[in-house]
Design an enzyme around this catalytic site. Structure first.
Site, short mmCIF file in Angstrom:
data_model
loop_
_atom_site.label_atom_id
_atom_site.label_comp_id
_atom_site.label_asym_id
_atom_site.label_seq_id
_atom_site.Cartn_x
_atom_site.Cartn_y
_atom_site.Cartn_z
N HIS A 124 -14.56 -4.67 7.50
CA HIS A 124 -13.87 -4.00 6.38
C HIS A 124 -13.90 -4.84 5.10
O HIS A 124 -13.05 -4.66 4.23
CB HIS A 124 -12.43 -3.66 6.74
CG HIS A 124 -12.30 -2.79 7.95
ND1 HIS A 124 -12.83 -1.53 8.02
CD2 HIS A 124 -11.71 -3.01 9.15
CE1 HIS A 124 -12.57 -1.01 9.19
NE2 HIS A 124 -11.90 -1.88 9.90
N ARG B 37 -5.93 -7.75 -9.78
CA ARG B 37 -6.53 -9.04 -10.18
C ARG B 37 -7.98 -8.80 -10.54
O ARG B 37 -8.50 -7.69 -10.39
CB ARG B 37 -6.48 -9.99 -8.99
CG ARG B 37 -7.13 -9.35 -7.76
CD ARG B 37 -7.32 -10.30 -6.62
NE ARG B 37 -7.52 -9.61 -5.35
CZ ARG B 37 -8.65 -9.14 -4.89
NH1 ARG B 37 -9.76 -9.26 -5.61
NH2 ARG B 37 -8.73 -8.53 -3.73
N GLU C 135 -3.08 6.45 8.62
CA GLU C 135 -3.98 7.20 7.75
C GLU C 135 -5.00 7.91 8.61
O GLU C 135 -5.35 7.41 9.68
CB GLU C 135 -4.74 6.23 6.83
CG GLU C 135 -4.23 6.21 5.43
CD GLU C 135 -4.97 5.22 4.54
OE1 GLU C 135 -6.13 4.88 4.84
OE2 GLU C 135 -4.37 4.80 3.55
N LYS D 198 0.84 -1.21 0.00
CA LYS D 198 0.00 0.00 0.00
C LYS D 198 0.87 1.26 0.00
O LYS D 198 0.52 2.27 -0.61
CB LYS D 198 -0.94 0.00 1.21
CG LYS D 198 -2.03 -1.07 1.12
CD LYS D 198 -3.06 -0.85 2.23
CE LYS D 198 -3.81 -2.11 2.63
NZ LYS D 198 -4.71 -2.66 1.64
P1 ADP Z 1 -7.80 -4.14 2.25
O1 ADP Z 1 -6.49 -4.36 1.59
O2 ADP Z 1 -7.94 -4.93 3.49
O3 ADP Z 1 -8.94 -4.26 1.31
P2 ADP Z 1 -8.29 -1.25 2.22
O4 ADP Z 1 -7.26 -0.20 2.37
O5 ADP Z 1 -8.83 -1.45 0.86
O6 ADP Z 1 -7.72 -2.62 2.78
O7 ADP Z 1 -9.49 -0.95 3.22
C1 ADP Z 1 -10.57 -1.82 3.42
C2 ADP Z 1 -11.76 -1.07 4.00
O8 ADP Z 1 -11.42 -0.45 5.23
C3 ADP Z 1 -12.26 0.06 3.13
O9 ADP Z 1 -13.17 -0.39 2.16
C4 ADP Z 1 -12.91 0.97 4.16
O10 ADP Z 1 -14.19 0.51 4.50
C5 ADP Z 1 -12.02 0.83 5.36
N1 ADP Z 1 -10.98 1.88 5.37
C6 ADP Z 1 -9.75 1.81 4.83
N2 ADP Z 1 -9.06 2.95 5.02
C7 ADP Z 1 -9.87 3.78 5.72
C8 ADP Z 1 -9.73 5.12 6.24
N3 ADP Z 1 -8.61 5.80 6.09
N4 ADP Z 1 -10.78 5.64 6.92
C9 ADP Z 1 -11.92 4.94 7.09
N5 ADP Z 1 -12.11 3.70 6.63
C10 ADP Z 1 -11.10 3.10 5.95
P1 ADP Z 2 -12.43 -7.93 -3.36
O1 ADP Z 2 -11.43 -6.85 -3.02
O2 ADP Z 2 -12.20 -8.66 -4.64
O3 ADP Z 2 -13.80 -7.49 -3.19
P2 ADP Z 2 -11.61 -9.16 -0.95
O4 ADP Z 2 -10.73 -8.02 -0.61
O5 ADP Z 2 -12.69 -9.53 -0.02
O6 ADP Z 2 -12.27 -9.06 -2.34
O7 ADP Z 2 -10.65 -10.40 -1.21
C1 ADP Z 2 -10.82 -11.25 -2.33
C2 ADP Z 2 -10.44 -12.63 -1.98
O8 ADP Z 2 -9.11 -12.72 -1.64
C3 ADP Z 2 -11.22 -13.19 -0.83
O9 ADP Z 2 -11.45 -14.52 -1.13
C4 ADP Z 2 -10.27 -12.99 0.34
O10 ADP Z 2 -10.49 -13.97 1.32
C5 ADP Z 2 -8.95 -13.17 -0.32
N1 ADP Z 2 -7.88 -12.33 0.22
C6 ADP Z 2 -7.74 -11.01 0.08
N2 ADP Z 2 -6.60 -10.59 0.64
C7 ADP Z 2 -6.01 -11.67 1.16
C8 ADP Z 2 -4.79 -11.89 1.87
N3 ADP Z 2 -3.95 -10.94 2.15
N4 ADP Z 2 -4.51 -13.15 2.25
C9 ADP Z 2 -5.33 -14.15 1.95
N5 ADP Z 2 -6.48 -14.01 1.28
C10 ADP Z 2 -6.82 -12.79 0.88
#
Ligand code: ADP
Ligand code: ADP
Ligand code: MG
Length: 499
Positions: free
Chosen positions: A240, A297, A205, A121
């Site tokens: 999340h 992906r 953040e 990230k």
């Molecule tokens: P991940 O790799 O687990 O998907 P993300 O950075 O995409 O992590 O964040 C997942 C979710 O967490 C976001 O869809 C949002 O709901 C919440 N989130 C992430 N960053 C923030 C933020 N700075 N403030 C509030 N909510 C956040």
């Molecule tokens: P999307 O962002 O496609 O909506 P998710 O963030 O929920 O979906 O993750 C997509 C898939 O990948 C899910 O099956 C989740 O369990 C898996 N996944 C995402 N990040 C990881 C991780 N860091 N380690 C293992 N599995 C992951």
């Protein structure tokens, strides 16, 4: 790269609904399909659907679906010339993408280098900042010094979020409300990140209090062209992680959509990106948007984009991987209608959405105009505990958002699953809720509006309706056994019903 190489046989390094979904498109293109499976998946649908299948080890994914060597071996043995990773498992592993190529095979996805940039990230933020993509206020390097970090947190203003740079799947995030909690939460975040991702780098953040999660589907080819395929609203989340997604977002104006779309394309260009990817943003209450991360992906929720664009994203991925150019420009793309997806997870919404396991005693899919079910299970199958709890995705498409919501309510009520608890009832709750219907909601929907009792209430009301209908239509005593069958359904559908 200028020449194109046809994919004639494709190995899908995944399982469940996404493996099937990918193979269906491959078959339509006249491409032979190869499945891989763990010992517990021997009879799984993706294994039977493929033209051939290879066992790659025992049930734990670390011994099967995550074993790069075994997957490459299976590809070579079968004579496949390409590998599609799906989502999850190895899909975002840059070393796997490189290894596939080193073995003379085509990887259906971006380059290992693009993944390297976007997989972290922090590296991703650094790359996109150069292309003027707005970022959530925060640190741009890992936190090493607690006092320094406290100073930065103070400047940003509490609450703040500590995030794992290598995080994913909603894991590795901690909200810190005030300075007193800072050190403790940071230590926990680092140890969590180290344990889950093998990388303890964490950063800060600003915690946006009422954000919407809005993401853009992007697509690039290997000739430098990049477009976006519009937005998806994914604000209905638990832990999340998304549970309900729709396209397009109900809150974007055409102007904001254009602006965010351009930022998404720029973010993809910052990573020299090709193939399918997703740029995730959060949108603040004042309609400011910030880059969150890129998923390198195919996304779980890609079908809603397929519905509103009429495109098959997997076919497009395959053609791009073969070296073809994007068959359209941004101006040739338009949104048609509205699509919604509910993730049907084997989770119990009445028990904190905790994963549920068991056997699918009843499994009947809904049907009809504008209803699509992407699934990987069938009646009688046991849901393995080793993998993701996603059973199916229920997707509806209609001319307007209103009609799509109504269609989803109907489709959910026609979907019959017993034996495991699922998120279907929760999906119906969302579709009927005033906040969702009005479009005025954010990522805190569940904590703001949802109580598990509502699902029981909903089931009881449905049951009453059925009883009332039967009171009118059923008169002969001979039908009493049919009556008890029908009556048993609504309340059991969304709850555990193990015999
Ligand atoms: P991940 O790799 O687990 O998907 P993300 O950075 O995409 O992590 O964040 C997942 C979710 O967490 C976001 O869809 C949002 O709901 C919440 N989130 C992430 N960053 C923030 C933020 N700075 N403030 C509030 N909510 C956040
Ligand atoms: P999307 O962002 O496609 O909506 P998710 O963030 O929920 O979906 O993750 C997509 C898939 O990948 C899910 O099956 C989740 O369990 C898996 N996944 C995402 N990040 C990881 C991780 N860091 N380690 C293992 N599995 C992951
Ligand atoms: Mg994310």
């Amino acid at each position: 790269m200028s020449e194109t190489i046809k994919i004639h046989k494709l190995l899908v390094a995944n399982r469940g609904e996404i493996a099937l979904r990918i193979m269906r498109s491959a078959k339509e293109m006249g491409i032979q399909t190869v499945a891989v499976y763990s010992e517990i998946d021997r009879n799984a649908m993706h294994v039977r659907f493929a033209d051939e299948a290879h066992c790659i080890g025992p049930a734990p994914s670390s011994e099967s679906y995550l074993r790069m060597d075994k997957i490459i071996d299976a590809a070579k043995k079968s004579g496949a010339n390409a590998i599609h990773p799906g989502y999850g498992f190895l899909s975002e592993n840059e070393d796997f993408a490189d290894l596939v190529k080193e073995n003379g095979l085509i990887f259906v996805g971006p380059s290992g280098d693009s993944m390297r940039t976007m997989g972290s990230k922090l590296a991703a933020k650094e790359a996109v900042a150069k292309f003027n993509v707005p970022l959530v206020p925060g640190t741009s390097t890992p936190i090493t010094n607690v006092d320094e970090a406290k100073g930065i947190a103070k400047k940003i203003g509490y609450p703040i979020l500590i995030k794992a740079s290598a995080g994913g799947g909603g894991k590795g995030m901690r909200v810190v409300e005030n300075e007193a909690e800072f050190q403790n939460q940071m230590e926990r975040a680092i140890s969590e990140a180290t344990a889950s991702f093998g990388d303890g780098a964490v950063f800060i953040e600003k915690y946006i209090a009422k954000p919407r999660h809005i993401e853009f589907q992007v697509f690039g080819d290997q000739h430098g062209n990049v477009v976006h395929l519009f937005d998806r609203e994914c604000s209905i989340q638990r832990r999340h992680q998304k549970v309900v997604e729709e396209a397009p977002s109900p809150v974007l104006t055409p102007e904001l959509r254009k602006k965010m779309g351009e930022a998404a394309v720029n973010a993809a260009k910052a990573a020299k990106y090709y193939n399918a990817g997703t740029i995730e943003f959060i949108l603040d209450e004042d309609m400011s948007f910030y880059f969150l991360e890129m998923n390198t992906r195919l996304q779980v929720e890609h079908p809603v984009t397929e519905m509103i664009t009429g495109l098959d994203l997997v076919k497009l991925q395959i053609k791009i991987a073969e070296g073809e150019k994007l068959p359209f420009t941004q101006n040739q793309l338009a949104i048609h209608g509205h699509a919604i997806e509910v993730r049907v997870c084997a989770e119990d919404p009445t028990n904190n959405f905790l994963p549920d396991i068991g056997k699918l005693q009843t499994y009947r899919r809904p049907q009809g105009h504008g209803v699509r079910v992407d699934d990987g299970f069938e009646e009688g199958m046991t849901i393995p505990v080793q993998y993701d709890p996603l059973l199916a995705k229920l997707i509806v498409y209609a001319e307007t958002r209103e009609l799509a919501m109504d269609k989803m309510v109907r489709a959910i009520s026609d979907y019959e699953i017993t034996g495991v608890a699922t998120t279907l009832g929760f999906g119906a709750f969302v579709m009927k809720h005033e906040a969702f219907r009005s479009g005025n909601f954010n990522t805190r929907f569940i904590e703001n509006y949802f109580k598990p009792e509502y699902l029981q209430q909903q089931a009881d009301e449905d049951l009453e309706k059925v009883v009332a209908a039967l009171a009118v239509t059923v008169s002969a005593p001979a039908s009493s056994s049919a009556t008890s069958q029908v009556v048993a359904r609504p309340s059991s559908k969304w709850k555990k019903n193990r015999v």
